[in-house]
Scaffold this active site. Sequence first.
Site, PDB file in Angstrom:
ATOM      1  CG  ASP A 169      -1.618   1.244   1.700  1.00  0.00           C
ATOM      2  OD1 ASP A 169      -2.377   1.733   0.468  1.00  0.00           O
ATOM      3  OD2 ASP A 169      -1.484   2.007   2.555  1.00  0.00           O
ATOM      4  CG  ASP A 173      -2.191   7.329   0.244  1.00  0.00           C
ATOM      5  OD1 ASP A 173      -1.311   8.508   0.379  1.00  0.00           O
ATOM      6  OD2 ASP A 173      -2.725   7.266  -0.563  1.00  0.00           O
ATOM      7  N   GLY A 220     -10.260   9.768  -2.523  1.00  0.00           N
ATOM      8  CA  GLY A 220     -10.522  11.490  -2.268  1.00  0.00           C
ATOM      9  C   GLY A 220     -12.022  11.750  -2.633  1.00  0.00           C
ATOM     10  CE  LYS A 249      -5.774  14.782  -1.940  1.00  0.00           C
ATOM     11  NZ  LYS A 249      -5.348  13.440  -2.087  1.00  0.00           N
ATOM     12  CB  THR A 279      -2.273   2.956  -3.629  1.00  0.00           C
ATOM     13  OG1 THR A 279      -2.849   3.693  -2.736  1.00  0.00           O
ATOM     14  CG2 THR A 279      -1.777   3.299  -4.904  1.00  0.00           C
ATOM     15  CB  THR A 280      -7.413   3.817  -2.320  1.00  0.00           C
ATOM     16  OG1 THR A 280      -7.903   2.595  -1.762  1.00  0.00           O
ATOM     17  CG2 THR A 280      -8.528   4.764  -2.530  1.00  0.00           C
ATOM     18  CG  ASN A 316      -1.634  11.699  -5.610  1.00  0.00           C
ATOM     19  OD1 ASN A 316      -1.404  12.485  -6.140  1.00  0.00           O
ATOM     20  ND2 ASN A 316      -2.877  11.294  -5.008  1.00  0.00           N
TER      21      ASN A 316
HETATM   22  C1  XBP Z   1      -5.765   5.870   0.591  1.00  0.00           C
HETATM   23  C2  XBP Z   1      -6.581   6.787   0.496  1.00  0.00           C
HETATM   24  C3  XBP Z   1      -6.588   8.001  -0.467  1.00  0.00           C
HETATM   25  C4  XBP Z   1      -6.097   9.187  -0.086  1.00  0.00           C
HETATM   26  C5  XBP Z   1      -6.345  10.155  -1.059  1.00  0.00           C
HETATM   27  O1  XBP Z   1      -6.003   4.667   1.035  1.00  0.00           O
HETATM   28  O2  XBP Z   1      -7.755   6.485   0.922  1.00  0.00           O
HETATM   29  O3  XBP Z   1      -8.084   8.244  -0.726  1.00  0.00           O
HETATM   30  O4  XBP Z   1      -6.326   9.386   1.105  1.00  0.00           O
HETATM   31  O5  XBP Z   1      -6.203   9.743  -2.447  1.00  0.00           O
HETATM   32  P1  XBP Z   1      -5.216   3.431   1.111  1.00  0.00           P
HETATM   33  P2  XBP Z   1      -6.784  10.363  -3.713  1.00  0.00           P
HETATM   34  O6  XBP Z   1      -3.891   3.834   1.957  1.00  0.00           O
HETATM   35  O7  XBP Z   1      -5.785   2.317   1.784  1.00  0.00           O
HETATM   36  O8  XBP Z   1      -4.976   2.929  -0.473  1.00  0.00           O
HETATM   37  O9  XBP Z   1      -7.385  11.672  -3.246  1.00  0.00           O
HETATM   38  O10 XBP Z   1      -5.984  10.598  -4.757  1.00  0.00           O
HETATM   39  O11 XBP Z   1      -8.155   9.572  -3.877  1.00  0.00           O
HETATM   40 MG    MG Z   2      -3.101   3.010   3.440  1.00  0.00          MG
END
Ligand code: XBP
Ligand code: MG
Length: 259
Positions: free
Chosen positions: A10, A12, A54, A86, A123-124, A129
């Site tokens: 992952d 974030d 997001g 954003k 990742t989401t 990013n």
């Molecule tokens: C990460 C997220 C993402 C970021 C924002 O989840 O939830 O949505 O907060 O990214 P994970 P965007 O670590 O479980 O993948 O604004 O680019 O969607």
């Molecule tokens: Mg995460």
Amino acid sequence: MSGLKAIIFDVDGTLADTERDGHRPAFNAAFDAAQLAWHWDIARYGELLTVTGGKERIRYFMDSDGIAFDPAVDTEALIAGLHRAKTQHYVKLLQTGAIPLRSGVARLLREARAAGIRLAIATTTTPENVVELLDNCGISGLRDWFEVIAAGDVVPAKKPAPDIFTLALNALGLRAEDCVAVEDSDNGARAALAAGLKAVVVTVNDYTAAQSFGEVPLVVDQLGEPGQAVRVLRGALGAASWVDLAVLEQVQRQAYLVE
Ligand code: XBP
Ligand code: MG
């Protein structure tokens, strides 16, 4: 011989602590620029993090606060515009090098490469990013260490759905039992487990520390490295002092025991 063929990370919270002081202020900057009187403070952002993605998070915020615009306003377009802004703010922040990799991440990535273990991302977050984070964390060429970067809107359902992990596995051409996922959140752990993977959870901060993480066998506070003691919250590191390849292989083997 090692049965571990790939590690799927992952981003974030796992590769870097991006949410509270990265994504959150970027959302707020986008709201300010659009002259919306919305502000996500640290506590509120913790609640909103239960929704991954997001755009999905903005929509959830509007729904839960009963925010509605004039029917003539195209809400989906408004959300998409806010989210694009954003992303621009967030990428600018990443380009300053303000968000480093977490403890032990570079060490584990180097060990995996040296051992011929393949690396992938599931990742989401938005793809740009990911590459901006990797390009600005002080390791030249880091993005190329990852054979697969599965990110963002390329799947129908975001975590906790398994889709993004399944996509990464398909792109690697590997079975779930050949791989281990590294995650930081309940949504992420549930997504990995639902894809059939075994996972290690590396908690990051107050946002995730109290979550349950399904049936993952190992929860630690960091991957760790020499001089930085790892706190084990669930499971055991065995003879290791930090999360190394031997620990990941142990996690993976438990998958065989369970099945
Ligand atoms: C990460 C997220 C993402 C970021 C924002 O989840 O939830 O949505 O907060 O990214 P994970 P965007 O670590 O479980 O993948 O604004 O680019 O969607
Ligand atoms: Mg995460």
